[in-house]
Enzyme design. Structure first.
Site, PDB file in Angstrom:
ATOM      1  N   THR A   1       0.815  -1.208   0.000  1.00 10.42           N
ATOM      2  CA  THR A   1       0.000   0.000   0.000  1.00 10.42           C
ATOM      3  C   THR A   1       0.850   1.260   0.000  1.00 10.42           C
ATOM      4  OG1 THR A   1      -1.802  -1.126   1.140  1.00 10.42           O
ATOM      5  CG2 THR A   1      -1.789   1.254   1.274  1.00 10.42           C
TER       6      THR A   1
ATOM      7  N   SER B   1       1.512  -7.490  -0.912  1.00 10.48           N
ATOM      8  CA  SER B   1       2.128  -8.623  -0.208  1.00 10.48           C
ATOM      9  C   SER B   1       1.230  -9.845  -0.169  1.00 10.48           C
ATOM     10  CB  SER B   1       2.526  -8.217   1.218  1.00 10.48           C
ATOM     11  OG  SER B   1       1.402  -7.963   2.023  1.00 10.48           O
TER      12      SER B   1
ATOM     13  N   THR C   1       1.212  -4.674   4.103  1.00 11.96           N
ATOM     14  CA  THR C   1       0.905  -5.022   5.491  1.00 11.96           C
ATOM     15  C   THR C   1       0.257  -6.391   5.652  1.00 11.96           C
ATOM     16  OG1 THR C   1      -1.233  -3.888   5.362  1.00 11.96           O
ATOM     17  CG2 THR C   1       0.642  -2.603   6.152  1.00 11.96           C
ATOM     18  N   ASP C   2      -0.335  -6.938   4.588  1.00  9.07           N
ATOM     19  CA  ASP C   2      -1.083  -8.193   4.739  1.00  9.07           C
ATOM     20  C   ASP C   2      -0.226  -9.336   5.245  1.00  9.07           C
ATOM     21  OD1 ASP C   2      -3.438  -7.043   3.983  1.00  9.07           O
ATOM     22  OD2 ASP C   2      -3.512  -7.919   1.988  1.00  9.07           O
TER      23      ASP C   2
END
Length: 336
Positions: A12, A53, A85-86
């Site tokens: 992101t 990710s 961030t995932d």
């Protein structure tokens, strides 16, 4: 003057809006420019890839860790990785498992895209670069820096889908705080020795099997049929399973397939308390209770253990778990 290298992978923090949705297209040089002036630091940058990710594979993760090592070999004082961030908590954890260098590796990202009216990425990146240059970050392993705090890789979790304070370390707290140019130590993570993992070889398959009310052993059997060399149970509460899953897990352990037990609850360790399919039965039958590790980090620990010690992976797992501390020692009375 500290020299830090920025390695960008997408996420992101690098995303812009397009007709089909957000896409990671912003290169490292633009991310660095948006972070603003960083007095007292020299920062170089490179791009490994630009993807979300959620699209990464374990092969991509091994390549990322290899590239981090290559960057450290260029005589920098630290490395910062921008990442989606995932799966950030998984990448940070595997990198930490093999990190044998006192220099910091700091992973960061964003919850709002690069072209947002109020992006959080520039501040997160500036903070991460400061952390990577800070003397108090040395020998702390791989850190995840987000929203003014830095967390040890082990135990960190994404806890918010959209809010800027996306990460926490339940039961542990942060280890550093960033306030402008100041980086303050709050705790010292407890780390075991680095694992001698061959990053050129594929990791053995380890599957996570979730527990839910009334779960039978179908998913557990399917994981083995699909070729899993080990299994992590995302168990109820303090490490409990349904009787059907507990019986099936006992059969797998008896057949030589390692089983780890974690909790689907965000905070707290698992413990051998209950019978009738509970954690006491799982531990009695040879499953290893994985402390307060998340199922996703436990999966990578077991995969790495299978790779470095295929004849006795659980010895590696137990050694790693024994060196961890679910409540890091706080410094100067600070609370996480």
């Amino acid at each position: 003057m500290p020299r830090i290298h920025l390695l960008a992978t997408g996420g992101t923090i690098a995303s812009r809006r397009g007709p089909g949705g957000l896409a990671s297209v912003t290169p490292a040089a633009d991310l660095l420019a948006a972070a603003g002036p960083l007095d007292g630091l020299t920062v170089t940058s490179s791009d490994l890839r630009t993807v979300g990710s959620f699209a990464l594979t374990t092969a991509d993760l091994r390549e990322l860790v290899t590239e981090v090592r290559r960057c450290l070999a260029e005589d920098v004082d630290g490395v910062v990785v921008t990442h989606g961030t995932d799966t950030m908590e998984e990448s940070a954890f595997l990198a930490d498992l093999v990190h044998d260098d006192p220099r910091p590796v700091v992973v960061t990202g964003a919850q709002r895209p690069f072209d947002s009216p109020a992006p959080d990425g520039p501040r997160n990146l500036a903070d991460a670069l400061r952390v990577a240059a800070a003397p108090v970050a040395r020998d702390a392993g791989v850190l995840l820096c987000f929203d003014g705090l830095a967390f040890a890789a082990r135990g960190v979790r994404k806890v918010e889908t959209l809010r800027s304070g996306a990460f926490a370390a339940p039961g542990r707290g942060p280890v550093l705080r960033v306030d402008g140019n100041a980086v303050t130590a709050l705790a010292r993570p407890v780390r075991g020795p680095a694992l001698p993992l061959d990053l050129k070889a594929e990791l053995p398959r380890v599957d996570v099997v979730p527990l839910y009310l009334g779960a039978d052993d179908a998913l557990l059997r399917s994981a083995v049929t699909a070729g899993a060399a080990g299994v992590v149970l995302e168990a109820f509460g303090a490490g409990n399973a349904t009787p059907a899953v507990a019986a099936a897990a006992a059969g797998l352990v008896a057949g030589g397939l390692p089983v780890l037990v974690c909790s689907r609850v965000p905070s707290g360790p698992v413990a051998p308390l209950y019978t009738g399919g509970g954690g006491a039965d799982l531990a009695r039958d040879g499953a290893v209770l994985a402390g307060d590790l998340s199922p996703w980090q436990a999966r990578l620990l077991l995969a790495a253990a299978l790779a470095v010690a295929p004849l006795d992976p659980l010895a590696v797992v137990r050694d790693h778990l024994s060196t961890g501390n679910p409540t890091p020692h706080r410094l100067d009375g600070e609370q996480g």
